[in-house]
Write a protein that holds these residues in place. Sequence first.
Motif, PDB file in Angstrom:
ATOM      1  N   GLY A  45       0.803  -1.218   0.000  1.00 39.14           N
ATOM      2  CA  GLY A  45       0.000   0.000   0.000  1.00 39.14           C
ATOM      3  C   GLY A  45       0.836   1.268   0.000  1.00 39.14           C
ATOM      4  N   GLY A  46       2.130   1.123  -0.274  1.00 39.92           N
ATOM      5  CA  GLY A  46       3.025   2.270  -0.250  1.00 39.92           C
ATOM      6  C   GLY A  46       2.731   3.259  -1.356  1.00 39.92           C
ATOM      7  N   GLN A  47       2.867   4.561  -1.052  1.00 34.27           N
ATOM      8  CA  GLN A  47       2.555   5.607  -2.018  1.00 34.27           C
ATOM      9  C   GLN A  47       3.711   6.561  -2.291  1.00 34.27           C
ATOM     10  N   ARG A  48       4.610   6.755  -1.315  1.00 32.87           N
ATOM     11  CA  ARG A  48       5.657   7.770  -1.460  1.00 32.87           C
ATOM     12  C   ARG A  48       6.946   7.100  -1.953  1.00 32.87           C
ATOM     13  N   VAL A  49       7.395   7.517  -3.143  1.00 36.64           N
ATOM     14  CA  VAL A  49       8.550   6.885  -3.783  1.00 36.64           C
ATOM     15  C   VAL A  49       9.614   7.936  -4.062  1.00 36.64           C
ATOM     16  N   LEU A  50      10.840   7.636  -3.680  1.00 33.74           N
ATOM     17  CA  LEU A  50      11.982   8.486  -3.973  1.00 33.74           C
ATOM     18  C   LEU A  50      12.705   7.921  -5.191  1.00 33.74           C
ATOM     19  N   ASP A  51      12.790   8.722  -6.244  1.00 35.44           N
ATOM     20  CA  ASP A  51      13.467   8.359  -7.489  1.00 35.44           C
ATOM     21  C   ASP A  51      14.895   8.893  -7.386  1.00 35.44           C
ATOM     22  N   VAL A  52      15.823   8.003  -7.027  1.00 39.27           N
ATOM     23  CA  VAL A  52      17.203   8.397  -6.709  1.00 39.27           C
ATOM     24  C   VAL A  52      18.046   8.407  -7.981  1.00 39.27           C
ATOM     25  N   THR A  62       6.391   8.726 -14.690  1.00 36.19           N
ATOM     26  CA  THR A  62       5.668   7.456 -14.728  1.00 36.19           C
ATOM     27  C   THR A  62       5.052   7.142 -13.371  1.00 36.19           C
ATOM     28  N   LEU A  63       5.803   7.384 -12.311  1.00 39.36           N
ATOM     29  CA  LEU A  63       5.268   7.171 -10.958  1.00 39.36           C
ATOM     30  C   LEU A  63       4.055   8.050 -10.705  1.00 39.36           C
ATOM     31  N   GLU A  64       4.166   9.325 -11.056  1.00 42.43           N
ATOM     32  CA  GLU A  64       3.043  10.251 -10.858  1.00 42.43           C
ATOM     33  C   GLU A  64       1.828   9.809 -11.672  1.00 42.43           C
ATOM     34  N   ALA A  65       2.048   9.378 -12.900  1.00 41.16           N
ATOM     35  CA  ALA A  65       0.944   8.953 -13.758  1.00 41.16           C
ATOM     36  C   ALA A  65       0.230   7.729 -13.195  1.00 41.16           C
ATOM     37  N   ARG A  66       0.959   6.934 -12.433  1.00 37.83           N
ATOM     38  CA  ARG A  66       0.362   5.731 -11.832  1.00 37.83           C
ATOM     39  C   ARG A  66      -0.186   5.988 -10.433  1.00 37.83           C
ATOM     40  N   GLY A  67      -0.196   7.236 -10.023  1.00 32.52           N
ATOM     41  CA  GLY A  67      -0.837   7.597  -8.763  1.00 32.52           C
ATOM     42  C   GLY A  67       0.068   7.641  -7.546  1.00 32.52           C
ATOM     43  N   TYR A  68       1.375   7.508  -7.745  1.00 32.46           N
ATOM     44  CA  TYR A  68       2.299   7.568  -6.618  1.00 32.46           C
ATOM     45  C   TYR A  68       2.726   9.005  -6.349  1.00 32.46           C
ATOM     46  N   ASP A  69       3.129   9.255  -5.127  1.00 29.80           N
ATOM     47  CA  ASP A  69       3.675  10.547  -4.730  1.00 29.80           C
ATOM     48  C   ASP A  69       5.184  10.480  -4.956  1.00 29.80           C
ATOM     49  N   ALA A  70       5.641  11.014  -6.072  1.00 28.84           N
ATOM     50  CA  ALA A  70       7.044  10.877  -6.468  1.00 28.84           C
ATOM     51  C   ALA A  70       7.869  12.076  -6.033  1.00 28.84           C
ATOM     52  N   VAL A  71       9.052  11.775  -5.519  1.00 27.51           N
ATOM     53  CA  VAL A  71      10.054  12.795  -5.225  1.00 27.51           C
ATOM     54  C   VAL A  71      11.330  12.367  -5.941  1.00 27.51           C
ATOM     55  N   GLY A  72      11.838  13.215  -6.828  1.00 28.07           N
ATOM     56  CA  GLY A  72      13.064  12.910  -7.544  1.00 28.07           C
ATOM     57  C   GLY A  72      14.261  13.572  -6.891  1.00 28.07           C
ATOM     58  N   LEU A  73      15.387  12.866  -6.889  1.00 31.64           N
ATOM     59  CA  LEU A  73      16.619  13.401  -6.321  1.00 31.64           C
ATOM     60  C   LEU A  73      17.747  13.221  -7.316  1.00 31.64           C
ATOM     61  N   ASP A  74      18.530  14.274  -7.505  1.00 29.47           N
ATOM     62  CA  ASP A  74      19.675  14.206  -8.413  1.00 29.47           C
ATOM     63  C   ASP A  74      20.662  15.305  -8.025  1.00 29.47           C
ATOM     64  N   ASP A 105      12.653   6.731   7.712  1.00 24.69           N
ATOM     65  CA  ASP A 105      11.359   6.061   7.514  1.00 24.69           C
ATOM     66  C   ASP A 105      10.362   6.914   6.719  1.00 24.69           C
ATOM     67  N   ALA A 106      10.851   7.768   5.822  1.00 23.35           N
ATOM     68  CA  ALA A 106       9.982   8.734   5.155  1.00 23.35           C
ATOM     69  C   ALA A 106       9.332   8.226   3.872  1.00 23.35           C
ATOM     70  N   VAL A 107       9.901   7.182   3.249  1.00 24.56           N
ATOM     71  CA  VAL A 107       9.378   6.745   1.951  1.00 24.56           C
ATOM     72  C   VAL A 107       9.059   5.252   1.968  1.00 24.56           C
ATOM     73  N   ASP A 108       8.174   4.876   1.058  1.00 21.52           N
ATOM     74  CA  ASP A 108       7.757   3.477   0.952  1.00 21.52           C
ATOM     75  C   ASP A 108       8.549   2.723  -0.101  1.00 21.52           C
ATOM     76  N   GLY A 109       9.098   3.453  -1.052  1.00 19.17           N
ATOM     77  CA  GLY A 109       9.859   2.818  -2.122  1.00 19.17           C
ATOM     78  C   GLY A 109      11.014   3.685  -2.575  1.00 19.17           C
TER      79      GLY A 109
END
Length: 198
Positions: A45-52, A62-74, A105-109
């Motif tokens: 049921g995880g929703q918050r994903v960090l794209d590292v 793609t994550l946003e389009a699938r309904g996830y709360d995406a945060v990108g890091l670069d 413990d801030a993200v699910d994926g």
Amino acid sequence: MSEDDVARTLQAYESDADAYVEKYRTESVLARYGEAFLEALETTGGQRVLDVGCGPGVDSATLEARGYDAVGLDPTEAFLQAATEDVPSASFLRGDMRALPVATDAVDGLWVCASFLHVPRADAPATLREFRRVLDADGVLYLSVKRPDLAARDGSNRHFEPYQPGAVRDLLEAAGFERVTVTELDGWVSALARTPAG
């Protein structure tokens, strides 16, 4: 591998950012190869994903389009500018994956596609412990790196830290990850792993 190699890799991206943005915008690796990662997220049921190592944000989109709360890091400013323009619904952070600017413990994926391979080998264990730190209980990690034969064929000025499958598994398990699955395809080594359920 030294900090000079890290700086050289970052400089390679910054100095030819437009070409890399154009290249990385062509395909979402997550859309093509990420079903196992997304299915694992769904089971928790995880929703918050960090794209590292998000680059210009194609996988974040793609994550946003699938309904996830995406945060990108670069660490590459030009990539983050492109990502912000292309994916205004997502959030983006500038930072180094070796010291993530994210709470415990801030993200699910964690989606770490073709970026961990730039981390110096000496920093790899601590970086994976950082990944473990920011993931919540039963969190899902996807990580992909190049095998030595593929990394050797890259003609850019970027540094690559290649891995054999067994080394990836050993590092992940040593960092506290469980249910580690490692696969190989076309010179790439990919791993799916979970944090303890709590």
